[in-house]
Design an enzyme around this catalytic site. Sequence first.
Site, PDB file in Angstrom:
ATOM      1  N   ASP A 193       0.840  -1.194   0.000  1.00 50.49           N
ATOM      2  CA  ASP A 193       0.000   0.000   0.000  1.00 50.49           C
ATOM      3  C   ASP A 193       0.877   1.247   0.000  1.00 50.49           C
ATOM      4  OD1 ASP A 193       0.904   0.342   2.566  1.00 50.49           O
ATOM      5  OD2 ASP A 193      -1.046   0.220   3.533  1.00 50.49           O
ATOM      6  N   ASP A 213      -5.956   2.390  -1.180  1.00 51.19           N
ATOM      7  CA  ASP A 213      -4.574   2.484  -1.653  1.00 51.19           C
ATOM      8  C   ASP A 213      -3.834   1.167  -1.492  1.00 51.19           C
ATOM      9  OD1 ASP A 213      -4.707   2.796   1.172  1.00 51.19           O
ATOM     10  OD2 ASP A 213      -2.644   3.524   1.184  1.00 51.19           O
TER      11      ASP A 213
END
Length: 220
Positions: free
Chosen positions: A102, A145
């Site tokens: 991420d 994300d």
Amino acid sequence: ASVFVAAVFFAFSWHRMDQIPLSEFSAGIAYILIILVLSGASSFKSNYHYRKQYVYSQHLLKLSATDSLTGIYNRAKWDEELEKWLAYRRRYDLPLSVIFFDIDNFKNINDMFGHLAGDQVIVEITDIVRSAIRESDVFSRWGGDEFMLLLPNTERQQALNLAERLRTAVADHPFNRVGTVTCSFGLSMASRDDTPATLVKRTDQLLYTAKLSGRNSVAS
């Protein structure tokens, strides 16, 4: 094919059947041509409709499997691919690696530069990763994300090398307005006894380890 067969038939008839009056022969030709035109038009319309349905169904299938922002697989498609490749790994005893990563401090990017800038960062990172992986690798947006990479027939060291290349490529990339962005990576290999849940949980824990170690790192 129909026009060709009809032409051959009429040519043969003209030479072999001298008793047919020209008016009747011409009427026969006109009748057959009308049938050919009508059946051809009907066939074209029917096939056009089927082709349109096929294209539309393929479009719906793609939409159901891909993330709208990045164009890579979504989480539902990832789950399907993971099930498939775990079964393949158990059957053929081939290595299978998973990378979970991420964007570091992504909330700060959204807060400081806005969500559109955050979306652009996600798109650019997607492009960086997509250009570095193989066609056989499964790349998906897990959510927000977070991203997942499924690497069939890949040993741990190969996967680790890839994760390091991706980490460096993202950190070196100049993001417009935002500047420097980094990612953290968790990496693990699937065992014969792994289920999708156990494999994802273990890789997620490794990602958390990478975060604790200061971010912009790989834990495996």
